[in-house]
Design a protein around this motif. Structure first.
Motif, PDB file in Angstrom:
ATOM      1  N   UNK A  26       0.808  -1.222   0.000  1.00 17.11           N
ATOM      2  CA  UNK A  26       0.000   0.000   0.000  1.00 17.11           C
ATOM      3  C   UNK A  26       0.837   1.266   0.000  1.00 17.11           C
ATOM      4  N   UNK A  27       2.031   1.210   0.574  1.00 20.64           N
ATOM      5  CA  UNK A  27       2.886   2.394   0.645  1.00 20.64           C
ATOM      6  C   UNK A  27       4.075   2.310  -0.312  1.00 20.64           C
ATOM      7  N   UNK A  28       3.999   1.372  -1.267  1.00 20.44           N
ATOM      8  CA  UNK A  28       5.078   1.219  -2.229  1.00 20.44           C
ATOM      9  C   UNK A  28       6.159   0.291  -1.717  1.00 20.44           C
ATOM     10  N   UNK A  29       7.063  -0.099  -2.624  1.00 18.02           N
ATOM     11  CA  UNK A  29       8.145  -0.991  -2.241  1.00 18.02           C
ATOM     12  C   UNK A  29       7.710  -2.442  -2.217  1.00 18.02           C
ATOM     13  N   UNK A  30       8.619  -3.340  -1.858  1.00 14.78           N
ATOM     14  CA  UNK A  30       8.292  -4.772  -1.820  1.00 14.78           C
ATOM     15  C   UNK A  30       7.247  -5.072  -0.764  1.00 14.78           C
ATOM     16  N   UNK A  31       6.329  -5.977  -1.083  1.00 12.63           N
ATOM     17  CA  UNK A  31       5.239  -6.268  -0.155  1.00 12.63           C
ATOM     18  C   UNK A  31       5.533  -7.445   0.769  1.00 12.63           C
ATOM     19  N   UNK A  32       6.410  -8.378   0.342  1.00 13.13           N
ATOM     20  CA  UNK A  32       6.648  -9.576   1.147  1.00 13.13           C
ATOM     21  C   UNK A  32       7.729  -9.320   2.178  1.00 13.13           C
ATOM     22  N   UNK A  33       7.399  -8.413   3.094  1.00 13.57           N
ATOM     23  CA  UNK A  33       8.294  -8.061   4.186  1.00 13.57           C
ATOM     24  C   UNK A  33       7.684  -8.462   5.518  1.00 13.57           C
ATOM     25  N   UNK A  34       8.561  -8.671   6.494  1.00 13.29           N
ATOM     26  CA  UNK A  34       8.167  -8.740   7.904  1.00 13.29           C
ATOM     27  C   UNK A  34       8.811  -7.546   8.580  1.00 13.29           C
ATOM     28  N   UNK A  35       7.988  -6.710   9.242  1.00 11.32           N
ATOM     29  CA  UNK A  35       8.515  -5.512   9.896  1.00 11.32           C
ATOM     30  C   UNK A  35       7.945  -5.398  11.302  1.00 11.32           C
ATOM     31  N   UNK A  36       8.775  -4.932  12.215  1.00 10.23           N
ATOM     32  CA  UNK A  36       8.354  -4.830  13.608  1.00 10.23           C
ATOM     33  C   UNK A  36       7.125  -3.951  13.764  1.00 10.23           C
ATOM     34  N   UNK A  37       6.997  -2.902  12.942  1.00 11.99           N
ATOM     35  CA  UNK A  37       5.836  -2.023  13.062  1.00 11.99           C
ATOM     36  C   UNK A  37       4.593  -2.593  12.394  1.00 11.99           C
ATOM     37  N   UNK A  38       4.694  -3.786  11.826  1.00 12.39           N
ATOM     38  CA  UNK A  38       3.523  -4.470  11.302  1.00 12.39           C
ATOM     39  C   UNK A  38       2.936  -5.471  12.277  1.00 12.39           C
ATOM     40  N   UNK A  39       3.412  -5.467  13.527  1.00 12.86           N
ATOM     41  CA  UNK A  39       2.933  -6.435  14.524  1.00 12.86           C
ATOM     42  C   UNK A  39       1.955  -5.822  15.526  1.00 12.86           C
ATOM     43  N   UNK A  40       2.253  -4.670  16.142  1.00 12.03           N
ATOM     44  CA  UNK A  40       1.328  -4.132  17.154  1.00 12.03           C
ATOM     45  C   UNK A  40      -0.016  -3.778  16.525  1.00 12.03           C
ATOM     46  N   UNK A  41      -1.053  -3.996  17.268  1.00 12.78           N
ATOM     47  CA  UNK A  41      -2.394  -3.733  16.748  1.00 12.78           C
ATOM     48  C   UNK A  41      -2.909  -4.873  15.897  1.00 12.78           C
ATOM     49  N   UNK A  42      -2.065  -5.419  15.033  1.00 17.11           N
ATOM     50  CA  UNK A  42      -2.518  -6.508  14.168  1.00 17.11           C
ATOM     51  C   UNK A  42      -2.704  -7.799  14.950  1.00 17.11           C
ATOM     52  N   UNK A  43      -1.897  -8.018  15.977  1.00 16.14           N
ATOM     53  CA  UNK A  43      -2.059  -9.231  16.786  1.00 16.14           C
ATOM     54  C   UNK A  43      -3.442  -9.269  17.447  1.00 16.14           C
ATOM     55  N   UNK A  44      -3.857  -8.240  18.189  1.00 20.27           N
ATOM     56  CA  UNK A  44      -5.204  -8.300  18.763  1.00 20.27           C
ATOM     57  C   UNK A  44      -6.303  -8.230  17.704  1.00 20.27           C
ATOM     58  N   UNK A  45      -6.054  -7.510  16.604  1.00 11.62           N
ATOM     59  CA  UNK A  45      -7.078  -7.434  15.555  1.00 11.62           C
ATOM     60  C   UNK A  45      -7.315  -8.812  14.947  1.00 11.62           C
ATOM     61  N   UNK A  46      -6.248  -9.523  14.606  1.00  8.46           N
ATOM     62  CA  UNK A  46      -6.389 -10.889  14.101  1.00  8.46           C
ATOM     63  C   UNK A  46      -7.072 -11.792  15.122  1.00  8.46           C
ATOM     64  N   UNK A  47      -6.702 -11.635  16.380  1.00  7.89           N
ATOM     65  CA  UNK A  47      -7.259 -12.502  17.422  1.00  7.89           C
ATOM     66  C   UNK A  47      -8.769 -12.357  17.541  1.00  7.89           C
ATOM     67  N   UNK A  48      -9.313 -11.232  17.084  1.00  8.24           N
ATOM     68  CA  UNK A  48     -10.754 -11.013  17.161  1.00  8.24           C
ATOM     69  C   UNK A  48     -11.499 -11.519  15.924  1.00  8.24           C
ATOM     70  N   UNK A  49     -10.784 -12.100  14.962  1.00  5.03           N
ATOM     71  CA  UNK A  49     -11.426 -12.630  13.762  1.00  5.03           C
ATOM     72  C   UNK A  49     -11.864 -14.064  13.998  1.00  5.03           C
ATOM     73  N   UNK A  50     -13.127 -14.379  13.757  1.00  4.11           N
ATOM     74  CA  UNK A  50     -13.572 -15.769  13.935  1.00  4.11           C
ATOM     75  C   UNK A  50     -12.969 -16.676  12.868  1.00  4.11           C
ATOM     76  N   UNK A  51     -12.872 -17.963  13.202  1.00  3.56           N
ATOM     77  CA  UNK A  51     -12.405 -18.914  12.210  1.00  3.56           C
ATOM     78  C   UNK A  51     -10.902 -18.941  12.037  1.00  3.56           C
ATOM     79  N   UNK A  52     -10.163 -19.034  13.105  1.00  4.19           N
ATOM     80  CA  UNK A  52      -8.713 -19.150  13.001  1.00  4.19           C
ATOM     81  C   UNK A  52      -7.950 -17.887  13.294  1.00  4.19           C
ATOM     82  N   UNK A  53      -8.624 -16.859  13.783  1.00  5.74           N
ATOM     83  CA  UNK A  53      -7.956 -15.590  14.039  1.00  5.74           C
ATOM     84  C   UNK A  53      -6.869 -15.681  15.100  1.00  5.74           C
TER      85      UNK A  53
END
Length: 359
Positions: free
Chosen positions: A142-169
């Motif tokens: 979404x912000x340009x550059x390679x998409x298949x990255x793992x970045x430390x700033x892609x973890x906070x917020x996403x962990x609890x958000x995923x955990x709230x998704x039904x079906x394997x979150x």
């Protein structure tokens, strides 16, 4: 000068100053989203859609609304949250930062129905983006550059958000967190960004560089949320390693924006994130029966917030000396919207205005 333990003295004063600053900011930016403010003039650089920081402005407005009980402020916060809908389907792991913290009231009693619906929609979209082969939601394009990255700033917020998704979150949230911890903590100092190769291997990225101030801060926050929301009990080693990096008694209270740059800028935004992470972890330690560690972490979080309130808070209520990007020399001693958010949240925890897992 008040001691850090005199919460009702200094913390309430600092929080009141912050709320005044939020009102001034809201008048200035209108329907736009503040990003960073000049330390001298106080004028904000803003964005139309919020970029990766939009959820922090919405979350700050919600914190102010919930603290005041004012219906008009609640309506302003709800309107700001609605304007984050654009990000639900965008290809970015920062949807965690945007759509978890920006929908904060959905989790509590009497929460906002529209915000709750947006959070649920975002959780499903992020779960759909989970790459089971790589064990994470990729950084995205979404912000340009390679998409298949793992970045430390892609973890906070996403962990609890995923955990709230039904079906394997919850399983996806655990996978996302564990993958990032394994990569980032594979080097000393932690390496904040890694790129996936077609053969399944990961190669370290040069930017952000090792020693980046927010690497350990974001990971500590994500670990605390992983333990709480995913009921993950196997992260003890990661907690100890990260806490030794940033929450040990001898660690700098306000870290340098980039280690290895003597005399360079500090980063109060990283310190504010660490303070909230410490307060969260203190609750979890006590819950696990380790009262001594809980007290130590609470004292560390309180010390950080006290230092920010007494040495980095301007008379107008702005948290100064945040560093957006030291490498590019961008906004290196500025007020940053996520710094304000985490500082306000930490103060709200100390004063009882919000809980450590309100967001």
């Amino acid at each position: 000068m008040n001691s850090p333990r005199d919460n009702r003295c200094w913390a309430e004063r600092a929080l009141a100053a912050l709320w005044e600053r939020v009102s001034v900011t809201a008048d200035e930016v209108g329907p736009r989203f503040p990003l960073y403010a000049d330390p001298d003039s106080g004028s904000w650089t803003s964005t139309s859609r919020g970029s990766w920081t939009g959820g922090f402005w919405a979350g700050l407005l919600w914190l102010r609304a919930l603290a005041s009980g004012d219906a008009e402020r609640r309506a302003a916060a709800a309107d700001c949250t609605r304007r984050l809908r654009y990000w639900v389907e965008q290809d970015t792991a920062t949807r965690g930062l945007i759509l978890w913290y920006g929908t904060a009231p959905a989790a509590g009693p009497g929460g906002d129905e529209a915000a709750g619906g947006l959070r649920a929609e975002a959780a499903r979209a992020c779960l759909a983006a989970y790459d089971a082969e790589r064990g994470l939601v990729p950084w995205g394009g979404a912000f340009g550059g390679p998409r298949l990255l793992a970045r430390a700033d892609g973890v906070p917020g996403l962990v609890p958000l995923l955990a709230h998704a039904p079906g394997g979150g919850k399983a996806a949230a655990r996978g996302h967190l564990v993958r990032h911890l394994g990569l980032c903590l594979a080097e000393d100092p932690p390496r904040p960004a890694w790129r996936s190769r077609p053969n399944g291997a990961w190669v370290a990225c040069s930017e952000p560089a090792p020693g980046w101030s927010r690497t350990a801060a974001w990971l500590l926050l994500a670990v605390a949320d992983g333990i709480h929301w995913c009921e993950e009990g196997e992260l003890g080693a990661a907690v100890r390693e990260l806490a030794a990096l940033r929450l040990a008694p001898g660690a700098p209270v306000v870290p340098p924006a980039q280690d290895g740059r003597p005399g360079g800028p500090v980063d109060t935004s990283a310190a504010a994130v660490e303070a909230v992470a410490a307060l969260k972890l203190s609750v979890l330690a006590r819950r696990a029966g380790d009262g001594q560690e809980g007290d130590r972490l609470a004292d560390r979080g309180r010390l950080i917030l006290h230092r920010l309130a007494t040495e980095h808070l301007s008379p107008s209520g702005a948290l100064l000396d945040g560093c957006y990007d030291a490498g590019r020399g961008l906004a290196t001693r500025h007020e940053l919207i996520w710094g304000d958010f985490f500082f306000a949240w930490g103060l709200a925890i100390l004063t009882g205005a919000a809980g450590p897992f309100t967001m």
